[in-house]
Design an enzyme around this catalytic site. Sequence first.
Site, PDB file in Angstrom:
ATOM      1  N   GLN A  58       0.894  -1.126   0.078  1.00  0.00           N
ATOM      2  CA  GLN A  58       0.255  -0.034  -0.014  1.00  0.00           C
ATOM      3  C   GLN A  58       0.591   1.148  -0.272  1.00  0.00           C
ATOM      4  O   GLN A  58       0.249   2.922  -0.295  1.00  0.00           O
ATOM      5  CB  GLN A  58      -1.022   0.170   1.005  1.00  0.00           C
ATOM      6  CG  GLN A  58      -2.059  -1.057   1.029  1.00  0.00           C
ATOM      7  CD  GLN A  58      -3.263  -0.838   2.454  1.00  0.00           C
ATOM      8  OE1 GLN A  58      -2.514  -1.921   3.421  1.00  0.00           O
ATOM      9  NE2 GLN A  58      -3.394  -0.476   2.137  1.00  0.00           N
ATOM     10  N   HIS A  72      -2.432  -5.491 -12.318  1.00  0.00           N
ATOM     11  CA  HIS A  72      -2.027  -4.686 -13.965  1.00  0.00           C
ATOM     12  C   HIS A  72      -2.618  -5.818 -14.968  1.00  0.00           C
ATOM     13  O   HIS A  72      -2.380  -5.420 -15.974  1.00  0.00           O
ATOM     14  CB  HIS A  72       0.140  -5.772 -14.188  1.00  0.00           C
ATOM     15  CG  HIS A  72       1.135  -4.665 -13.081  1.00  0.00           C
ATOM     16  ND1 HIS A  72       2.176  -5.387 -12.686  1.00  0.00           N
ATOM     17  CD2 HIS A  72       1.030  -3.465 -12.968  1.00  0.00           C
ATOM     18  CE1 HIS A  72       2.498  -4.469 -12.721  1.00  0.00           C
ATOM     19  NE2 HIS A  72       2.291  -3.319 -12.074  1.00  0.00           N
ATOM     20  N   ASP A  88       2.165   0.694  -7.789  1.00  0.00           N
ATOM     21  CA  ASP A  88       3.690   0.737  -8.706  1.00  0.00           C
ATOM     22  C   ASP A  88       4.871   1.911  -7.640  1.00  0.00           C
ATOM     23  O   ASP A  88       5.680   1.947  -7.877  1.00  0.00           O
ATOM     24  CB  ASP A  88       3.774   0.811 -10.014  1.00  0.00           C
ATOM     25  CG  ASP A  88       3.208  -0.229 -10.808  1.00  0.00           C
ATOM     26  OD1 ASP A  88       2.723  -1.462 -10.599  1.00  0.00           O
ATOM     27  OD2 ASP A  88       2.985  -0.062 -12.097  1.00  0.00           O
ATOM     28  N   GLU A  92      -5.555 -10.617   8.857  1.00  0.00           N
ATOM     29  CA  GLU A  92      -6.237  -9.865   8.984  1.00  0.00           C
ATOM     30  C   GLU A  92      -6.948 -11.182   7.393  1.00  0.00           C
ATOM     31  O   GLU A  92      -7.446 -10.534   6.493  1.00  0.00           O
ATOM     32  CB  GLU A  92      -6.972  -8.875   7.838  1.00  0.00           C
ATOM     33  CG  GLU A  92      -6.930  -7.805   8.370  1.00  0.00           C
ATOM     34  CD  GLU A  92      -7.814  -6.290   8.096  1.00  0.00           C
ATOM     35  OE1 GLU A  92      -8.360  -6.686   7.183  1.00  0.00           O
ATOM     36  OE2 GLU A  92      -8.245  -5.759   9.126  1.00  0.00           O
ATOM     37  N   GLU A 131      -5.477  -2.314  14.065  1.00  0.00           N
ATOM     38  CA  GLU A 131      -5.142  -1.374  13.163  1.00  0.00           C
ATOM     39  C   GLU A 131      -6.904  -0.823  14.207  1.00  0.00           C
ATOM     40  O   GLU A 131      -7.821  -1.536  13.946  1.00  0.00           O
ATOM     41  CB  GLU A 131      -5.710  -1.783  11.828  1.00  0.00           C
ATOM     42  CG  GLU A 131      -4.884  -2.301  11.046  1.00  0.00           C
ATOM     43  CD  GLU A 131      -5.264  -2.765  10.316  1.00  0.00           C
ATOM     44  OE1 GLU A 131      -6.224  -2.678   9.701  1.00  0.00           O
ATOM     45  OE2 GLU A 131      -4.440  -3.118   9.188  1.00  0.00           O
TER      46      GLU A 131
END
Length: 510
Positions: free
Chosen positions: A41, A61, A74, A189, A386
């Site tokens: 991320q 992609h 990317d 997760e 989180e």
Amino acid sequence: MYFLLMFIMLFSTASNKQIRLKNNGRFPDKFTFGTATSAYQTEGAWNLDGKGESIWDNFMHKVPSPALYGDTGDIACDSYRRYKEDIRNAAELGVQIYKFSIAWSRILPTGYANFINDKGLTHYKNVVKEILKYNMTPAVTIYHWDLPQRLLEDGIDWTTNDLIPHFVNYSRILIRNLPEVGYWITINEPKQICRLGYGIGVIAPGIKSNGVLEYHCAYIVLKSHAAVYRMFKKEFPHYTAKMSLGSDCQWIRPLTSSPSDIEAATRQLQFECGMYFHPLFNGDWPEILKQRIQERSFAANLSKSRLPEFTDEEIYDIKGNYDFLGINHYYTIFTKNGIESPPNITSYEADVRVTDSFDVYKPDGIYELLKWLTEEYGYHEILITELGLGQNFTYLNKIKTPHLQSKPPYVITENIYINDIDRIYHFKGYMCYILEAITDGINVIGIIIWNLMDDLEWIFGYNIRFGLYYIDFEDPKLPRISKKSAEFIKDLMRTRTLNCTETIQPVCLI
Ligand code: BGC
């Protein structure tokens, strides 16, 4: 994770409960705060310095792109190169924990341990060194969803036993080389990995096997976690770091007080949270999962349950592999008992048999959840790995104007992201209820805020913003700008106190 949630935020309601705390809203001295990132991320540099392709590189992609507006990771926040700046930003908040994840294919480009990419390893050693420089504790997620693509292509993934030794080998390399890490989260997760990756197939690797492979995935995830935990305890007995699984667990309430809705909420809680926590604490699936899935499997004339059965040996191995209870918590689900689907319908939804809706602004949900976890699994240290709230204006725009193919221009002077007052109320609300849980004797040891800076929100691209720092992704310099919520955290770190006696405000996201 925020999937399935997007529409619901429009209907969020306020919690008007007044809470009163015995400890005047002060967090205990030992309580720790942190903030987090994850590799895919934020890092970018997807093929730099010898990194191999991951299933997320490959997935994003694809043509047509599975992501909103064709966004990819990317470049993301370019944190591979700018990690020093990011760690400094975290340190400026005054938090004590910096959680990040390691890209498996940066260390082992193919996933196999026969070749270690030194540049990748050096990078993460430097990241840890930098975190320590600011006296923060590094918390590392070993797996935050980015399996090396080569393993997948070789048929080795979260649905095969073959993955386990590779995951152990990879983990061993990290543990051996990063001895200063304070918290290890083996897998982030698992429910999202299995449900979204192998059940409904909306995230990498995009496999659609609702109600079948997703259960195998849960089985392999639990065995992989156990194998790594046991290796860690056996081979690194002198380490003081703590290890656990980071499981996402939302609070689930019955929509009405009818007995069938109450039963439905209990059932769903076991499917959503119990699927991972019950085996971790007790060695086996929750009874209701075994019962429902077996019943529906037999009704469909299958010779055995779609839920894999743990052997006695596996039960023994899986039980008790935790040093703390790690939860990612985001919202509350309201549940209504559902109608039984015909046996030929094979799906997780049919197994759970509920209809539900969500509300992100139910801060008392965390209190209920913490209480339930303690009653269900006993008194343990709980680390909230989180907690956060995403702003999704661009996404909502897309819903309102589906014909728009490109991103609507974002005008920074509007400051809607930077003046994120709604998120401050959110943090405050949830934190007050965490304080109330602590007051009631529940052993919560810390909160890690998701997340440090706006990043790639998986298939929602850069269109949902969770960061304490804003990033203008249209600007090639990717400037990091502190949001109002970052100022709130800084103040909180100074005072460690919240005024929880005032009415908690509703969140208005649009
Ligand atoms: C995931 C993060 C994600 C966050 C918000 C969590 O489920 O661990 O990767 O960004 O939710 O959706």
